[in-house]
Design a protein around this motif. Structure first.
Motif, PDB file in Angstrom:
ATOM      1  N   GLU A  95      43.564  42.392  45.818  1.00 48.67           N
ATOM      2  CA  GLU A  95      44.063  43.735  46.058  1.00 48.67           C
ATOM      3  C   GLU A  95      43.321  44.985  45.188  1.00 48.67           C
ATOM      4  O   GLU A  95      43.364  46.044  45.606  1.00 48.67           O
ATOM      5  CB  GLU A  95      45.633  43.664  45.856  1.00 48.67           C
ATOM      6  N   ALA A  96      42.868  44.555  43.988  1.00 43.03           N
ATOM      7  CA  ALA A  96      42.622  45.466  43.134  1.00 43.03           C
ATOM      8  C   ALA A  96      40.887  45.754  43.535  1.00 43.03           C
ATOM      9  O   ALA A  96      40.383  46.607  42.658  1.00 43.03           O
ATOM     10  CB  ALA A  96      42.719  45.467  41.548  1.00 43.03           C
ATOM     11  N   ASN A  97      40.350  45.183  44.554  1.00 38.62           N
ATOM     12  CA  ASN A  97      39.201  45.560  45.106  1.00 38.62           C
ATOM     13  C   ASN A  97      38.265  45.276  43.812  1.00 38.62           C
ATOM     14  O   ASN A  97      37.336  46.183  43.565  1.00 38.62           O
ATOM     15  CB  ASN A  97      38.875  46.974  45.380  1.00 38.62           C
ATOM     16  N   PRO A  98      38.121  43.957  43.446  1.00 41.71           N
ATOM     17  CA  PRO A  98      37.059  43.901  42.446  1.00 41.71           C
ATOM     18  C   PRO A  98      35.875  43.554  42.852  1.00 41.71           C
ATOM     19  O   PRO A  98      35.781  43.412  44.167  1.00 41.71           O
ATOM     20  CB  PRO A  98      37.691  42.710  41.586  1.00 41.71           C
ATOM     21  N   PRO A  99      34.632  43.737  42.167  1.00 48.21           N
ATOM     22  CA  PRO A  99      33.261  43.414  42.566  1.00 48.21           C
ATOM     23  C   PRO A  99      33.384  41.901  43.105  1.00 48.21           C
ATOM     24  O   PRO A  99      34.308  41.173  42.706  1.00 48.21           O
ATOM     25  CB  PRO A  99      32.593  43.281  41.388  1.00 48.21           C
TER      26      PRO A  99
END
Ligand code: HEM
Lengths: 145, 137
Positions: B97-101
């Motif tokens: 959800e934190a949109n990591p790479p």
């Protein structure tokens, strides 16, 4: 089809820890997340510690002696409280996500009405259930023995 | 159904299984002072009937008595699997959800699978070994 863009997570941790101007459900969301991750951390260690029962009474006793004392007892109590909240709030979330207790869909006519008010009694019910569980656990762990 | 939808449905279903089985576990371990259900701590009642002191849920006599029952063997393994899946899937979702790479996204998913399968194998072995040991004693 265009590729989905990578949006920076500008709010960072505050984005889910803080309730902002959203209502109490926003804090329940943050608490659900914190308790879920806390329970997971405990559970992973718990699997390893309790597997000592496979080696017999002595190994079991050694393992249990390593995790006794007031600090561990308090930690265990926190795990119980986390369980009580996560379980009760989890029932609420599952019901909502399956479409229960959200009310009938209405026309989006100004002034807009949010369904949060329809959902509120369920949130209060979930907190009440958690409180009952915590009361039983508190009495059992600290008062009865 | 796309893959994530399926996994999410399993996440919710696992939550329901955990609710029942972890509820039973918490009744046994942390609520037994108030809610007395004899079958949950099998050695306690017998000990008190013989004039012995109060046994704790984690005293070896209770642990051995539970370990010897097929019911606990089966439900512990079920709870182990359900809670590992529910917890690790939930934790990977928090990271996703934190949109990591992309590389981090993939590493976290792979790590969850490895940790989950590893601990499931280990925990299942421990439940079976404890069952066989308790039966033999
Ligand atoms: C007691 C029974 C439980 C119930 C009813 C329950 C229910 C739920 C529900 C409904 C969700 C949210 C799913 C969603 O909205 O997509 C959730 C999330 C989660 N649960 Fe549980 N759960 C339980 C026990 C556990 C346990 C024992 C663990 C740890 C091993 C755990 C770890 C998590 C985690 C890490 C999340 C993700 C939190 C997030 O996305 O913010 N849960 N649970």
């Amino acid at each position: 089809m265009s590729d989905t863009k990578h949006h920076p997570n500008r709010l960072g941790l505050w984005g889910w820890l803080g309730g902002g101007r959203w209502g109490m459900e926003r804090y329940l969301y943050a608490l659900h997340r914190v308790t879920g991750l806390g329970l997971l951390a405990y559970f992973l260690l718990h699997i390893v510690v309790t597997s000592s029962r496979a080696f017999g009474a002595d190994r079991w006793k050694t393992a249990m002696d390593a995790v006794t004392g007031p600090l561990f007892k308090f930690g265990e109590y926190l795990v119980f409280v986390a369980f009580a909240f996560h379980a009760a709030n989890g029932i609420r979330l599952a019901l909502l996500e399956l479409g229960f207790a959200v009310g009938e869909p209405i026309e989006p006519v100004y002034p807009y009405r949010t369904s949060v008010h329809v959902q509120r009694p369920l949130a209060i019910g979930a907190l009440a259930l958690a409180a009952v569980l915590v009361a039983i656990g508190t009495a059992s762990m600290w008062l009865v023995d | 159904m796309i893959r994530d939808q399926k996994l999410w449905t399993w996440h919710i279903l696992a939550g329901a299984v955990i609710l029942v089985l972890l509820g039973l576990h918490m009744l046994t371990m942390h609520m037994e002072g108030v809610v007395k259900l004899e079958g949950l701590n099998p050695a306690s009642a017998a000990n008190e009937a013989q004039g012995g002191g109060k046994l704790q849920p984690i005293d070896w006599a209770n642990v051995k008595a539970r370990s010897a029952k097929v019911f606990y063997l089966v439900t512990y393994i079920l709870l182990l699997g359900a809670a590992l899946f529910h917890g690790l899937y939930g934790a990977t979702n928090v990271v996703h959800e934190a949109n990591p790479p992309r590389w981090l996204h993939k590493t976290v998913s792979a790590l969850a699978v490895v940790v989950g399968l590893g601990l499931f194998a280990f925990g299942t072995w421990a439940a079976i070994a404890a069952f066989l040991l308790a039966k033999a004693l």
